[in-house]
Design a protein around this motif. Structure first.
Motif, PDB file in Angstrom:
ATOM      1  N   ALA A 183       0.522 -38.600  68.435  1.00 38.89           N
ATOM      2  CA  ALA A 183       1.202 -38.091  69.436  1.00 38.89           C
ATOM      3  C   ALA A 183       2.564 -38.660  69.149  1.00 38.89           C
ATOM      4  O   ALA A 183       2.754 -40.249  69.025  1.00 38.89           O
ATOM      5  N   GLY A 184       3.664 -37.953  69.440  1.00 36.22           N
ATOM      6  CA  GLY A 184       4.899 -38.474  68.947  1.00 36.22           C
ATOM      7  C   GLY A 184       5.532 -38.842  67.703  1.00 36.22           C
ATOM      8  O   GLY A 184       6.602 -39.431  67.255  1.00 36.22           O
ATOM      9  N   GLY A 185       4.702 -38.795  66.645  1.00 34.52           N
ATOM     10  CA  GLY A 185       4.653 -38.869  65.386  1.00 34.52           C
ATOM     11  C   GLY A 185       5.305 -37.994  64.498  1.00 34.52           C
ATOM     12  O   GLY A 185       5.425 -36.517  65.036  1.00 34.52           O
ATOM     13  N   SER A 186       5.352 -38.023  63.134  1.00 33.42           N
ATOM     14  CA  SER A 186       5.712 -36.936  62.414  1.00 33.42           C
ATOM     15  C   SER A 186       4.504 -37.043  61.138  1.00 33.42           C
ATOM     16  O   SER A 186       3.927 -38.065  60.843  1.00 33.42           O
ATOM     17  N   VAL A 187       4.576 -35.944  60.250  1.00 30.96           N
ATOM     18  CA  VAL A 187       3.677 -35.824  59.275  1.00 30.96           C
ATOM     19  C   VAL A 187       4.317 -35.012  58.247  1.00 30.96           C
ATOM     20  O   VAL A 187       4.975 -34.171  58.366  1.00 30.96           O
ATOM     21  N   VAL A 188       3.809 -35.277  56.816  1.00 36.39           N
ATOM     22  CA  VAL A 188       4.349 -34.645  55.781  1.00 36.39           C
ATOM     23  C   VAL A 188       3.195 -33.645  55.159  1.00 36.39           C
ATOM     24  O   VAL A 188       2.248 -34.498  54.850  1.00 36.39           O
ATOM     25  N   ALA A 189       3.626 -32.580  54.931  1.00 36.86           N
ATOM     26  CA  ALA A 189       2.364 -31.587  54.507  1.00 36.86           C
ATOM     27  C   ALA A 189       2.607 -31.425  52.951  1.00 36.86           C
ATOM     28  O   ALA A 189       3.558 -31.380  52.557  1.00 36.86           O
ATOM     29  N   LYS A 190       1.447 -31.536  52.129  1.00 31.52           N
ATOM     30  CA  LYS A 190       1.641 -31.422  50.808  1.00 31.52           C
ATOM     31  C   LYS A 190       1.423 -29.799  50.456  1.00 31.52           C
ATOM     32  O   LYS A 190       0.396 -29.171  51.079  1.00 31.52           O
TER      33      LYS A 190
END
Length: 343
Positions: A53-60
């Motif tokens: 929650a509230g974070g960010s993620v990098v997709a490959k």
């Protein structure tokens, strides 16, 4: 992007950017436009552990040749290796239909007026792809491709959801068949230069090929059983129905069948498709539209109103405001939206 499907593995969410290019101009009463699908399939791998929650993620990102619409992934992703099966609908676009201005590709004659509004015939033979991908790097580690010389255009499939998931298992797959009268010059021109073409343009069938229902063993990577429908009949939306008390893949396959003789529902033994339908259900009042995704449920239950509801008027606002004025009116009417008129 056209994220038509999402699959889940033990540690990843996999998004499939499925190459569709929908022509909004054609849909909503503007000019007739044909944009071929991108000739590849893009996948995005998102680590579940980073979805906070509230974070960010990098997709490959990973890419394999030939456009695809539907895919299955295995749950086990040990070593960050994901196993994926993709139904590649090369040179086929379900957003394209036959227009009254079209001509038949092979003869140059105007299309039969009775065919106007039908889906355009796929312009190549289908491919099924089986891949392993390193979800950490996006590297495609292995790639296998299957094409069936005895059928044309794999479309939708069904599976027994009770079957063990240590492999891909059995797929009950419908094929579209081929009718040269449904392949238009406009559509074939758009896909003539497809880089993954399976059948050369000069070798496209000159005669009709029948629709089929096949059982595809995705682990042996072969068609294990099939039934060929009579010419003039097209099987749509195969649906697996588990037999009460039966084991994995013991049950029935329900197939919606359309023809000039009327609409019917055919029921097959899932383990003996080649025997033909156990029964054919029809009625003068049975008249269904072109069917797509279906599913089997053991019972119908009332569903409470979900807590999460997307406001369509807000969701589509920006895209619709970018259309020509006449197309905006049509889009609002078709989608049932209450967007403010452009001023």
């Amino acid at each position: 992007m056209a994220c038509h499907q999402v699959t889940i593995t033990k540690n990843y969410v996999v998004l499939f950017d499925t190459a569709f290019q929908l022509e909004a101009e054609s849909f909503f009463g503007g000019e007739l436009v044909t944009r071929p699908a991108y000739p590849h399939t893009v996948m995005w791998f998102i680590p579940k552990a980073e979805l906070v929650a509230g974070g960010s993620v990098v997709a490959k990102r990973a890419v394999v040749p030939t456009e695809g619409a539907h895919a299955v992934s295995l749950w086990d992703d040990d070593g960050d290796v994901v196993n994926i099966l993709i139904a590649h609908q090369n040179a086929f676009d379900p957003s394209e239909w036959i227009d009254s201005s079209d001509v038949v590709a092979q003869s140059g004659e105007p299309v039969d007026s009775a065919y106007v509004g039908l889906l355009v015939q796929p312009a190549d033979r289908s491919v099924v792809g089986r891949y392993t991908v390193n979800a950490q790097t996006g590297e495609v580690l292995t790639a296998e491709r299957f094409t069936d010389p005895d059928s044309w255009a794999f479309v939708l499939y069904s599976q027994d959801t009770r079957a063990p998931k240590d492999g891909f298992g059995q797929f009950y797959w419908g094929t579209f068949g081929f009718d040269p009268e449904l392949l238009t010059e406009r559509f074939l021109t758009a896909y003539a230069g497809h880089p993954e073409r399976q059948v050369a343009l000069q070798n496209l069938p000159r005669e009709k090929l029948p629709s089929q229902i096949v059982r595809f063993d995705a682990d042996a990577f072969e068609v294990a059983d099939r039934f060929v429908l009579p010419l003039g009949y097209i099987g749509l939306s195969p649906t697996f129905l588990p037999r009460e008390g039966g084991g994995p893949d013991e049950g029935y396959v329900l197939l919606f069948v359309v023809s000039d003789q009327g609409d019917e529902i055919w029921l097959f033994d899932s383990q003996a498709l080649s025997r033909g339908p156990l029964c054919r259900l029809g009625h003068p009042a049975l008249n269904f539209a072109f069917t797509l995704h279906t599913t089997w449920m053991p019972a119908l239950k009332q569903q409470a109103t979900p807590k999460y509801v997307v406001n369509k008027s807000i969701d589509y606002a920006e895209r619709i405001m970018g259309l020509p004025t006449t197309a905006q009116e049509r889009a609002r009417d078709v989608l049932g939206l209450s967007l403010p008129h452009d001023t």
